[in-house]
Scaffold this motif. Structure first.
Motif: not given
Length: 145
Positions: A54-69
């Motif tokens: 149920s986590d909602r993940l968001k990035t800003g206009p200059n953001g990035a995110m990497g996820l490892f499940l």
């Protein structure tokens, strides 16, 4: 006393199993602005943070995110992205497998993990206009928001 100790051990093992089952994976990398929205709380994302169903993940206009499940799935989010980890069950010993992720807006790359190899039908990716069935191991999607 012996029965009490056994009962407490059993209850503690159930608690640890429940906490472990809620753990989806972790944030592998963060650039720029990125957040995890958990309930009503918006938390700035940091490398190593644990993810939950149920986590909602968001990035800003200059953001990035990497996820490892937990099943070794890798998801990368580009700028101005938003996604939700709707469902994640990974218990291969009992053949309980299921993942539902919603890519709401932004660019994403997806590299499938063990779950997709064990049971491709158990992995589903939704966008506002379509559903992706996993048959391969890698794809890129751009969702207009």
């Amino acid at each position: 006393m012996k029965i009490y100790c056994l009962a407490m051990s059993f209850l503690l093992s159930l608690l640890v199993t429940s906490v472990y089952a809620a753990d989806v994976g972790s944030v592998k990398s963060v650039e720029g602005e990125a957040w995890i929205v958990r309930g009503t709380e918006q938390i700035p994302a940091q490398k190593g943070m644990r993810l939950q169903v149920s986590d909602r993940l968001k990035t800003g206009p200059n953001g990035a995110m990497g996820l490892f499940l937990r099943d070794d799935t890798i998801i990368s989010m580009g700028s101005a992205g938003e996604m939700v980890l709707v469902e994640f069950v990974f218990q291969p010993r009992t053949n309980e497998l299921g993942m539902l992720t919603r890519f709401l807006k932004g660019s994403f790359t997806y590299v499938s993990g063990i779950m997709a190899r064990l049971n491709p039908e158990s992995v589903k990716i939704e966008t506002p206009v379509s559903m992706v069935s996993i048959r391969g191991t890698h794809f890129l999607v751009n969702v207009k928001g």
